[in-house]
Scaffold this active site. Structure first.
Site, PDB file in Angstrom:
ATOM      1  N   ASP A  45      59.974  85.675 -11.530  1.00 43.03           N
ATOM      2  CA  ASP A  45      59.470  85.643 -10.169  1.00 43.03           C
ATOM      3  C   ASP A  45      58.588  86.856  -9.889  1.00 43.03           C
ATOM      4  O   ASP A  45      58.947  87.986 -10.232  1.00 43.03           O
ATOM      5  CB  ASP A  45      60.652  85.633  -9.192  1.00 43.03           C
ATOM      6  CG  ASP A  45      60.233  85.515  -7.756  1.00 43.03           C
ATOM      7  OD1 ASP A  45      59.788  84.424  -7.364  1.00 43.03           O
ATOM      8  OD2 ASP A  45      60.337  86.515  -7.024  1.00 43.03           O
ATOM      9  N   ASP A  72      75.621  73.503  -5.406  1.00 42.53           N
ATOM     10  CA  ASP A  72      76.308  74.467  -6.277  1.00 42.53           C
ATOM     11  C   ASP A  72      76.120  74.092  -7.746  1.00 42.53           C
ATOM     12  O   ASP A  72      75.565  73.037  -8.066  1.00 42.53           O
ATOM     13  CB  ASP A  72      77.788  74.549  -5.919  1.00 42.53           C
ATOM     14  CG  ASP A  72      78.433  73.187  -5.686  1.00 42.53           C
ATOM     15  OD1 ASP A  72      78.196  72.277  -6.509  1.00 42.53           O
ATOM     16  OD2 ASP A  72      79.156  73.025  -4.681  1.00 42.53           O
ATOM     17  N   ASP A 128      76.044  69.163  -3.591  1.00 43.83           N
ATOM     18  CA  ASP A 128      77.181  69.965  -3.128  1.00 43.83           C
ATOM     19  C   ASP A 128      78.472  69.270  -3.518  1.00 43.83           C
ATOM     20  O   ASP A 128      78.682  68.102  -3.189  1.00 43.83           O
ATOM     21  CB  ASP A 128      77.085  70.140  -1.609  1.00 43.83           C
ATOM     22  CG  ASP A 128      78.321  70.773  -1.008  1.00 43.83           C
ATOM     23  OD1 ASP A 128      78.964  71.583  -1.710  1.00 43.83           O
ATOM     24  OD2 ASP A 128      78.644  70.469   0.159  1.00 43.83           O
ATOM     25  N   ASP A 155      80.776  72.390   1.511  1.00 43.86           N
ATOM     26  CA  ASP A 155      80.338  73.447   2.427  1.00 43.86           C
ATOM     27  C   ASP A 155      78.897  73.266   2.886  1.00 43.86           C
ATOM     28  O   ASP A 155      78.352  74.094   3.613  1.00 43.86           O
ATOM     29  CB  ASP A 155      80.527  74.828   1.797  1.00 43.86           C
ATOM     30  CG  ASP A 155      79.654  75.065   0.565  1.00 43.86           C
ATOM     31  OD1 ASP A 155      78.927  74.134   0.155  1.00 43.86           O
ATOM     32  OD2 ASP A 155      79.714  76.177   0.005  1.00 43.86           O
ATOM     33  N   ASN A 170      81.708  70.947  -3.054  1.00 40.45           N
ATOM     34  CA  ASN A 170      82.893  71.463  -2.353  1.00 40.45           C
ATOM     35  C   ASN A 170      82.838  71.285  -0.847  1.00 40.45           C
ATOM     36  O   ASN A 170      83.699  71.793  -0.122  1.00 40.45           O
ATOM     37  CB  ASN A 170      83.116  72.946  -2.707  1.00 40.45           C
ATOM     38  CG  ASN A 170      81.969  73.838  -2.252  1.00 40.45           C
ATOM     39  OD1 ASN A 170      81.047  73.386  -1.585  1.00 40.45           O
ATOM     40  ND2 ASN A 170      82.027  75.107  -2.630  1.00 40.45           N
ATOM     41  N   GLU A 220      55.456  83.848 -12.979  1.00 37.85           N
ATOM     42  CA  GLU A 220      54.826  83.453 -11.719  1.00 37.85           C
ATOM     43  C   GLU A 220      53.852  84.559 -11.325  1.00 37.85           C
ATOM     44  O   GLU A 220      54.232  85.717 -11.192  1.00 37.85           O
ATOM     45  CB  GLU A 220      55.881  83.278 -10.617  1.00 37.85           C
ATOM     46  CG  GLU A 220      55.271  82.918  -9.279  1.00 37.85           C
ATOM     47  CD  GLU A 220      56.161  83.277  -8.101  1.00 37.85           C
ATOM     48  OE1 GLU A 220      56.245  82.479  -7.157  1.00 37.85           O
ATOM     49  OE2 GLU A 220      56.766  84.370  -8.108  1.00 37.85           O
TER      50      GLU A 220
END
Length: 538
Positions: free
Chosen positions: A201, A30, A22, A26, A24, A270
């Protein structure tokens, strides 16, 4: 094999962006965080990265419910961030694969918002809609993998819609050619951007049975499968009609035709069906998927006989395609806990990496495997996974394998200056990257050593495979490429083993792989606990 496509024999490192890094504050990882750590990933010696969904989404299933296929969710950054990520990865020699979730969207996708309004709008037939039975109940007995009925009532249309997963994930109607064209256009957007591959997926869920026939019941002794809560009714049926329909093959050929317009890209499917190995073989034959992987090695069975029979079974059926193997991912308990049963030693972690990466095929490793991370114990009040919340306490969901990467031993493990979206357990901070960098005998250094050594072994990357019927706990096979035959033997237990071994001509041990080395002398194979023998046979 110097002309082999990049994905054959490749090791792909799966990044779960929420939990990687991360930048930023939060508490959620990201794309800039991935960019910051790409040198670390490249330094592992892997060939590619696979990034779990980062598209615009309400996050009901943490990005696997896509509201806009062509945009990055602000939680993760921007399209410009992705472009920077792609460029940097390529500059470091890493290929980039992205998740594509084609069988369903979010309820917030513009397609579904239009489709649900009426039975006569331009996208009225873009999702799987069905009338209620005369008594108002759903059209058939299909169940959602996340528990309960797979049909949700929509009052605006006065019909049910199908959701094989969460109610927030309505299934697209692939029987509609316009849907297929639209989905392929979404795929093309990312291929045009320059991605090197797609991880597809739930790719066998695209089509449903047109007649909406009931799934037959499954006997109690057959109700097994990865990730199922013991009381999940999904396991009570044979899922013959809500997925893995024959029409899917033609769509896969259309997808492959699109991908063949681009240089050296790959599709990894998958696959989770009633016979996943047979479906994997079928889906990778001809001009369909480049690779397929199923969940057979994501189970709790860590025996040589199970691993041997599973790989043999696929090899017997996969006459054209190329397999991909994984022993961990973002959906199942971490392998060191699942197979270690309390043994979280560096030796076992290194053995698991070596065993996986010695099988014929390509490989996916999940972030944190290189550190020997165990499953995190997440208390109920901290759970985020709707699957785990619904089935607590018999099944705790997928949060335990999704906790943030531990980069250092600080409070938040160097993952974020804010409160992480999931807690980082103390035992993970003890195995942080910085701690392992300083320890030559760590799992991290062992992982790097094996990956570097494997790159110099053509037999392990591209060779055929032949298994020996060894007794437990020894798994042994040869990999043969050209004139070279490599023996790989693994002791899956923590105790030393000694066993008779038939003569196979000259035996030349191969070192440099970093594992505890066994011997093969005078007809006896000797392996230390969680040790291995790699040797060239003459």
């Amino acid at each position: 094999m110097i002309d082999a496509p990049w994905w054959r024999g490749a090791v792909t490192y799966q990044i779960y962006p929420r939990s990687f890094m991360d930048t930023n504050g939060d508490g959620v990882g990201d794309l800039p965080g991935i960019i910051d750590k790409l040198e670390y990933v490249a330094g592992l010696g892997v060939d590619a990265i696979w990034i779990a969904p980062f598209f615009r989404s309400p996050m009901a299933d943490f990005g696997y419910d896509i509201a806009d296929y062509r945009d990055v969710d602000p939680l993760f950054g921007t399209l410009a961030d992705f472009d920077r990520l792609l460029a940097k990865a390529h500059s470091l020699g890493l290929k980039v694969m992205i998740d594509q979730v084609l069988s369903h969207t979010s309820v917030e996708h513009a397609w579904f918002r239009e489709s649900r309004q009426s039975r006569d709008n331009p996208r009225a037939d873009w999702y799987v809609w069905a009338d209620a039975k005369d008594d108002g109940t759903p059209p058939n007995n299909w169940l959602s993998l996340f528990g309960g009925c797979a049909w949700q009532w929509e009052p605006r249309r006065g019909q049910y819609y199908l959701h094989n997963f969460l109610t927030a994930q309505p299934d697209l109607n692939f029987h509609n050619p316009a849907v297929q064209r639209a989905v392929l256009d979404e795929v093309k957007f990312w291929l045009d951007k320059g991605v090197d591959g797609l991880r597809l997926d739930a790719i066998n869920f695209c089509f449903h049975d047109r007649e909406l026939r009931d799934n037959p019941p499954k006997p109690a002794d057959k109700r097994v499968g990865r990730g199922f809560s013991p009381d999940n009714p999904y396991a009570f049926q044979y899922h013959y009609y809500n997925n893995t329909r024959p029409e899917n093959l033609a769509f896969l050929e259309e997808l492959r035709a699109l991908m063949d317009q681009y240089d050296d890209v790959a599709a990894l499917g998958e696959i989770s069906s009633e016979d996943s190995l047979a479906t994997t073989a079928e889906y990778t034959s001809g001009r369909r998927l480049h690779m397929g992987y199923s969940f057979e090695l994501l189970t709790n069975d860590f025996s040589a006989s199970y691993i041997r029979s599973t790989v043999r079974n696929l090899e017997a059926q996969m006459l054209e395609g190329w397999p991909c193997w994984a022993i961990s991912n973002h959906d199942v308990e971490r392998v060191l806990s699942r197979w270690g049963h309390g043994d979280a030693s560096v030796r076992l972690a290194n053995l698991l990496t070596a065993m996986l990466c010695s099988l014929r095929g390509s490989v996916c490793v999940y972030q944190g495997e290189e550190l020997g991370l165990t499953e995190a114990e997440v208390p109920f009040e901290a759970l985020q996974d709707p699957y785990g919340i619904a089935f607590w306490p018999t099944f705790k969901g997928r949060d335990g394998c999704r906790t943030p990467m531990p980069w250092n031993a600080g409070l938040n493990a160097g993952f974020s200056v804010g409160d992480p979206w999931l807690p980082v357990p103390a035992e993970h901070r003890a195995r942080a990257v910085t701690a392992q960098e300083a320890e030559p005998a760590s799992a991290l250094h062992g992982f790097r050593a094996f990956m570097a050594w494997r790159k110099s072994q053509p037999a392990l990357r591209w060779g055929d495979i032949f298994f020996f019927d060894t007794p437990e706990p020894v798994l042994a096979f040869t990999r043969r490429h050209g004139d070279e035959t490599m023996l790989a033997a693994f002791n899956l237990s923590g105790e030393a083993v000694s066993m008779a071994w038939p003569a196979h001509g000259s035996v030349t041990p191969v070192n440099g792989h970093g594992l505890a080395q066994g011997t093969l002398v005078d007809g006896r194979l000797e392996l230390p606990g969680h040790g291995a023998l790699f040797a060239r046979l003459g």
